[in-house]
Design a protein around this motif. Structure first.
Motif, PDB file in Angstrom:
ATOM      1  N   VAL A  66      -5.800  14.540  56.590  1.00  0.00           N
ATOM      2  CA  VAL A  66      -5.958  15.789  56.026  1.00  0.00           C
ATOM      3  C   VAL A  66      -4.476  16.203  55.766  1.00  0.00           C
ATOM      4  CG1 VAL A  66      -8.182  16.252  56.939  1.00  0.00           C
ATOM      5  CG2 VAL A  66      -6.205  17.155  58.350  1.00  0.00           C
ATOM      6  N   GLY A  67      -4.188  17.131  54.843  1.00  0.00           N
ATOM      7  CA  GLY A  67      -2.934  17.514  54.160  1.00  0.00           C
ATOM      8  C   GLY A  67      -3.034  18.829  53.734  1.00  0.00           C
ATOM      9  N   HIS A  68      -2.119  19.346  52.690  1.00  0.00           N
ATOM     10  CA  HIS A  68      -1.989  20.739  52.282  1.00  0.00           C
ATOM     11  C   HIS A  68      -3.238  21.251  52.073  1.00  0.00           C
ATOM     12  CE1 HIS A  68      -0.193  23.868  50.195  1.00  0.00           C
ATOM     13  NE2 HIS A  68      -0.906  23.498  49.116  1.00  0.00           N
ATOM     14  N   GLY A  69      -3.336  22.549  52.611  1.00  0.00           N
ATOM     15  CA  GLY A  69      -4.588  23.610  52.223  1.00  0.00           C
ATOM     16  C   GLY A  69      -5.838  23.121  53.119  1.00  0.00           C
ATOM     17  N   GLU A  70      -5.777  22.062  53.667  1.00  0.00           N
ATOM     18  CA  GLU A  70      -6.987  21.504  54.184  1.00  0.00           C
ATOM     19  C   GLU A  70      -7.392  22.050  55.576  1.00  0.00           C
ATOM     20  OE1 GLU A  70      -8.797  17.590  52.876  1.00  0.00           O
ATOM     21  OE2 GLU A  70      -6.535  16.977  53.087  1.00  0.00           O
TER      22      GLU A  70
END
Length: 146
Positions: A66-70
């Protein structure tokens, strides 16, 4: 705005964001382990976190990144409030951290927010299950795990 905060109506997103506090983690840090108490969650701003599952006799097996904004962590919303997976940073991470009990309390007080959160988190779970299903099908189709 993307991810969980972007999926909520603006006013609700702002109310939730106000409860978050900025945190950071260096690369290679365990944020939580499967089976332990889920008392907080994060919305990733920068960096990546690998979700993994414990397989007896082996190292934790990566499941998803998972990454940005998640959203990182959904087990905090559902009893018995224990993590269903583990999580480790794959790179330095900056995120908003939320106290689960505080957010659940707010959701109890504001049913519109509670309903919106349940739908948004349910959508995250559904998407992750679909991606996991696709990976399993791909693995078995190519003779893996056999």
């Amino acid at each position: 705005m993307t991810g969980l905060l972007g999926s909520l109506p603006r006013e609700l997103s702002e109310r939730l964001r106000a409860l978050g506090r900025p945190v950071s983690f260096p690369a290679g840090v365990r944020i939580f382990d499967e089976g332990t108490r889920a008392d907080r969650f994060w919305i990733i701003h920068t960096g990546s976190v690998t979700l993994d599952q414990h397989i007896p006799g082996r190292r934790p097996q990566p499941v998803e990144t998972v990454g940005h904004g998640e959203l990182l962590g959904w087990s905090w919303l559902y009893r018995p409030y224990t993590w269903h997976m583990g999580a480790e940073t794959g790179s330095p991470v900056r995120a908003l951290e939320f106290d689960a009990a505080e957010v659940r309390r707010l959701c109890d007080e504001d049913h519109e927010l509670g309903y919106a959160m349940a739908l948004a988190v349910g959508e995250v779970i559904s998407e992750r299950l679909q991606r996991s299903r696709s990976r399993l099908i791909e693995t078995f189709a190519h003779g893996g795990l056999g």
